[in-house]
Design an enzyme around this catalytic site. Structure first.
Site, mmCIF file in Angstrom:
data_model
loop_
_atom_site.group_PDB
_atom_site.id
_atom_site.type_symbol
_atom_site.label_atom_id
_atom_site.label_comp_id
_atom_site.label_asym_id
_atom_site.label_seq_id
_atom_site.Cartn_x
_atom_site.Cartn_y
_atom_site.Cartn_z
ATOM 1 N N HIS A 288 0.834 -1.209 0.000
ATOM 2 C CA HIS A 288 0.000 0.000 0.000
ATOM 3 C C HIS A 288 0.861 1.249 0.000
ATOM 4 C CE1 HIS A 288 0.245 1.004 4.388
ATOM 5 N NE2 HIS A 288 0.234 -0.300 4.587
ATOM 6 N N ASP A 300 6.277 1.004 6.556
ATOM 7 C CA ASP A 300 4.857 0.689 6.447
ATOM 8 C C ASP A 300 4.168 1.718 5.549
ATOM 9 O OD1 ASP A 300 2.297 -0.281 6.878
ATOM 10 O OD2 ASP A 300 2.080 0.631 8.849
ATOM 11 N N GLU A 334 -5.237 1.982 2.855
ATOM 12 C CA GLU A 334 -5.104 0.738 3.631
ATOM 13 C C GLU A 334 -5.190 1.007 5.121
ATOM 14 O OE1 GLU A 334 -3.309 -2.365 6.064
ATOM 15 O OE2 GLU A 334 -2.604 -0.291 5.836
ATOM 16 N N GLU A 335 -4.578 2.106 5.566
ATOM 17 C CA GLU A 335 -4.504 2.366 7.003
ATOM 18 C C GLU A 335 -5.871 2.634 7.623
ATOM 19 O OE1 GLU A 335 -2.099 1.696 8.662
ATOM 20 O OE2 GLU A 335 -0.246 1.980 7.536
ATOM 21 N N ASP A 362 3.127 -6.399 3.586
ATOM 22 C CA ASP A 362 2.783 -5.266 4.446
ATOM 23 C C ASP A 362 3.190 -5.542 5.895
ATOM 24 O OD1 ASP A 362 1.783 -2.876 5.394
ATOM 25 O OD2 ASP A 362 -0.290 -3.570 5.511
ATOM 26 N N HIS A 432 3.907 3.009 12.747
ATOM 27 C CA HIS A 432 2.995 4.146 12.952
ATOM 28 C C HIS A 432 3.591 5.238 13.846
ATOM 29 C CE1 HIS A 432 -0.886 1.640 11.956
ATOM 30 N NE2 HIS A 432 0.032 1.595 10.986
#
Length: 477
Positions: A288, A300, A334-335, A362, A432
């Site tokens: 993604h 990520d 995606e998130e 991912d 994140h």
């Protein structure tokens, strides 16, 4: 004459013992036939590995990602940075000479965190690092000042529900696994609101911390008041827990300017190498392109996106063209729960029988250990044979249960799926957070991941037959 025909037919029986004839007169392929076919890709697999790990393409996926991450930065759904990232990739894929490069429109959530900060006022003045969680509401303009109630679990929260009204609930839940612990991030605000809390602060879902909060998406629930929610560092959560256990009164001031806007237009980014025999059949590789709004989104999921691009580049560079179409999709949204992927699925599911396998990377592009696979037993045996081609780099294991938010839609409908398995020991250190930058990435490890991704996708795309599958929803995971 009929006896002569019978004698002739009986003379053929030993030759065809145990094999039934197909309608076209050919014989169904045995697993031994498939093993031999896969073994025939040994030289091609070595060529891919040599080019990716030792040859001219060495470090290319890393270098491409570094330019991208440094140039564009973080790419939150609905942001101008994400728009810039998509246009960047569209241009780069065209310049790379890939086929059918195009953008497929989708709508994605648009949330912005705005100004945010938190300060502990009692028992001392202390600045608390926070990251608001996706979809959180704002505090009132003047902020919230309230006493803190610290809990270690939802069970404790419910046992002490009478104490929670008007307070800021701080969760100091221990990290077990991401899958188990992330529910505090996604449901923490709802559970706190149910017992009358005015806000929730959640210990970051991280296996290690250097005073760094980690963000992520959270979900409100219909009929439950929406309260502001953010993650705090492991260190601050543990400190407030120690204070609370000593009976110390804790007061925190919280201010958050988060806003949610109408859904924004965005795109899934697509490129292909068109198959030379069964172009309508698809082997899909993906990662993604969106990320959170902190760090650079290098891990990520910049790594997964860029090894997927690298797979097509390596195949093109070697002059290979598989029988099936190899399609790369860089998902968006995606998130926020696979928003772009769901819309892609709805658009393309009418052709589901032509999707041979869906692959998503991912979970980092650290040192690879193998492939996680969802499919029936026959397909798994084929994947094991393909992974044996990666013995030169010692990445041959096949694990249970492919994982990927963006490919789950397909796997639920019976399409075989695969995800990259790699060393996750440090993944949730950076996940994140501001720490998700190119410094996390290692070019040698990305080379190995690219080699695995390319060998697997190419061989599946070039085999004479698609992977076997059961009926819808009947995969043996």
């Amino acid at each position: 004459m009929k006896y002569l025909s019978l004698i002739f037919f009986m003379s053929l029986l030993p030759q065809y013992a145990g094999k039934s004839l197909r309608r076209d007169g050919s014989h169904p392929r045995t697993f031994e036939d498939i093993k031999n076919e896969i073994a025939g890709y040994s030289d091609t697999a070595k060529a891919i590995i040599d080019l990716a790990v030792h040859g001219k393409a060495q470090n290319r996926s890393y270098e491409r990602l570094a330019v991208f991450a440094d140039t564009v930065g973080p790419r939150l759904s609905g942001s101008k940075n994400l728009d810039a990232a998509i246009q960047y990739m569209f241009s780069a894929l065209q310049k790379d000479g890939l086929e059918n490069v195009h953008l497929e429109p989708v709508k994605v959530p648009h949330w912005e965190r705005g100004e945010e900060f938190a300060v502990m006022l009692e028992p001392r003045n202390h600045s608390i690092a926070i990251l608001g969680l996706g979809s959180s509401v704002a505090t009132p303009p003047e902020g919230i000042t309230a006493e803190v109630m610290v809990v270690a679990s939802f069970d404790e929260l419910h046992r002490r529900a009478q104490e929670a009204k008007g307070k800021i609930v701080v969760y100091n839940q221990p990290f077990v696994t991401y899958g188990e612990t992330v529910r505090y991030r996604s449901q923490g605000a709802v559970e706190a609101a149910k017992v009358g809390a005015v806000a929730s602060l959640i210990r970051s879902i991280a296996s290690f911390s250097i005073d760094s909060p980690h963000t992520g998406w959270q979900n409100y629930q219909s009929g439950v008041p929406r309260i502001p929610t953010a993650c705090i560092s492991v260190e601050d959560a543990e400190m407030m827990s120690r204070m609370a256990l000593r009976g110390t009164k804790i007061v925190v001031y919280l201010k958050m300017g988060a806003r949610t806007y109408p859904d924004s237009p965005s795109f899934n980014t697509v490129a292909e190498i068109v198959g030379n025999k069964y172009p309508e059949q698809i082997v899909l590789v993906s990662g993604h392109l969106d990320s959170w709004d902190v760090g650079q989104g290098a891990m990520d999921d910049g790594g997964g996106a860029f090894i997927s691009w690298e797979a097509l580049s390596l195949i093109k560079d070697l002059g290979l063209r598989p029988k099936r179409t190899l399609r790369m999709v860089l998902w968006t949204g995606e998130e926020q729960g696979g928003v772009g992927a769901e819309q892609y699925y709805q658009l393309h599911k009418e052709n589901i029988s032509n999707f041979d396998i869906v692959m998503e990377s991912d979970e980092g592009t650290f040192k690879p250990s193998g492939l996680a696979f969802t499919g029936n037993a026959k397909a798994r045996d084929i994947i094991k044979e393909i992974m044996a081609l990666l013995l030169p780099i010692n990445v041959t294991d096949v694990f249970d249960n492919a994982d990927g938010t963006d490919i789950n839609y397909w796997m639920r409908d019976g399409v075989p799926g695969a995800s990259l398995r790699d060393d996750l020991s440090k993944y949730f250190w950076f996940h994140h957070s501001q720490g998700d930058t190119m410094t996390v990435q290692d070019p040698n490890q990305m080379n190995l991941c690219a080699a695995v991704w390319t060998v697997v996708s190419y061989v599946i795309a070039d085999m004479e037959e698609m992977l076997p599958r059961d009926s819808k929803g009947a995969l043996n995971k």
